[in-house]
Structures are given as structure tokens and as C-alpha cells.
Design an enzyme around this catalytic site. Sequence first.
Site, short mmCIF file in Angstrom:
data_model
loop_
_atom_site.label_atom_id
_atom_site.label_comp_id
_atom_site.label_asym_id
_atom_site.label_seq_id
_atom_site.Cartn_x
_atom_site.Cartn_y
_atom_site.Cartn_z
N ASP A 10 0.86 -1.18 0.00
CA ASP A 10 0.00 0.00 0.00
C ASP A 10 0.90 1.24 0.00
OD1 ASP A 10 -1.68 2.14 0.68
OD2 ASP A 10 -2.70 1.03 2.28
N ILE A 11 0.77 2.06 -1.02
CA ILE A 11 1.64 3.24 -1.14
C ILE A 11 1.47 4.21 0.03
CG2 ILE A 11 0.08 4.67 -2.54
CD1 ILE A 11 2.66 5.33 -4.25
N GLY A 32 -9.27 5.12 -6.85
CA GLY A 32 -8.00 4.40 -6.95
C GLY A 32 -6.94 4.94 -6.01
N VAL A 33 -5.71 5.06 -6.51
CA VAL A 33 -4.59 5.56 -5.72
C VAL A 33 -4.90 6.95 -5.18
CG1 VAL A 33 -2.17 6.30 -5.85
CG2 VAL A 33 -2.87 4.20 -6.96
N ASP A 34 -5.47 7.80 -6.02
CA ASP A 34 -5.79 9.17 -5.64
C ASP A 34 -6.71 9.19 -4.41
OD1 ASP A 34 -5.84 11.96 -5.82
OD2 ASP A 34 -7.23 12.00 -7.50
N SER A 118 -1.31 5.54 -14.46
CA SER A 118 -2.23 5.31 -15.59
C SER A 118 -2.57 3.85 -15.85
CB SER A 118 -1.71 5.95 -16.89
OG SER A 118 -1.74 7.35 -16.78
N GLY A 120 -4.22 1.77 -13.94
CA GLY A 120 -5.46 1.33 -13.30
C GLY A 120 -6.66 1.69 -14.15
N TYR A 122 -7.33 4.24 -15.77
CA TYR A 122 -7.03 4.95 -17.02
C TYR A 122 -6.66 3.99 -18.15
CZ TYR A 122 -7.28 9.70 -15.09
OH TYR A 122 -7.69 10.88 -14.55
#
Length: 168
Positions: A10-11, A32-34, A118, A120, A122
Site C-alpha cells: 500500500d503506497i 484508486g490511488v488518488d 495510468s 489502473g 485509465y
Amino acid sequence: MPTLTAVLGDITTQQVDAIVNAANNAMRGGGGVDGAIHRAGGPKILQDCIARFPHGLVTGDAGWTTGGDLPARWVVHTVGPNWNAGQRDRELLVSCYRCSLEVADALGARSIAFPLISAGVYGWPREDAIRVAVDTILDTPTKVSDARIIAFDESAFPQVRAAIDAWT
């Protein structure tokens, strides 16, 4: 050239100076990540995004905010190209990594963690996304000494590790 490592995890939990957020153009949080970064980092990140990027960011560019409640001091936000929306210029994806490293250098960051930008929602083809990430991170002059590519998906981790091993 930084030491580049593949990490499964996990980032938002990475103990680094900066983590990279795969943001959208509006810079107001998303999925997502964002979304994970905004949730884990708390409202300070969004407040900083609004103050620093009142008109958002263009695709391929990068900027920074506080890390809020994250272990990382900074979040480097970059807007990746949306393959599914027809943004297929590979140089835009390369620019995301290059600009993120430039921002990290300006901040004095020595360690940084990247997602697969990009790859994921995208829809950028995963194999090419990995190649762009590894090649650009290792080819870009930087003062960063520790760079990581965080694979959230167990199937992506061995691909990232293999690409790094092939490069070195």
C-alpha cells in the site's frame, strides 16, 4: 541513478520522503490511488491541492502538497494520460515520472514511492506502463537515491520486479 525496488503493498504506508499520487486534472481527489492517498492523508492534502492548484494540472505535469497524516512528508501529484479516453501519447506518461522526480529533487527528497501511473482505471497497458516506469526512473538524472514502484496488485508485483531485474 537511484536504487529501484519493487514493493508489494500500500503506497500510503511507505516510509519515504515523498509518495507519488496518480491524480486527475482537477486535483480534487478521486478513486484508486488518488482516493486512497486523500483518505489516508486527511483533509490537509485536499486543502493544499485547492490552494496550490486552483485550476488543476495538465496531463504529464507534476506538483506537490503536504503529506498530511501520511508517513511521507510530501505527496507529488502527477496527472497520467487516460488511455481509455484516447490519450495514448507515451511521452505524456514518461513526463509524469520525469516531472515527479524533478519535483522530488526540488523538495530535497531522497526517497520516493511511485504507483504504476495510468495502469489502473485509465487503462494504460500494464506491460508498457511498467516499462515506462522502470526506464524513466532509471534514465532520469535525479538526486533521489531510493525509488520504489509499489504494486498494489499481486499479479503486477512479479512483472515489476522482473522489469527492474532485466534493467539492472
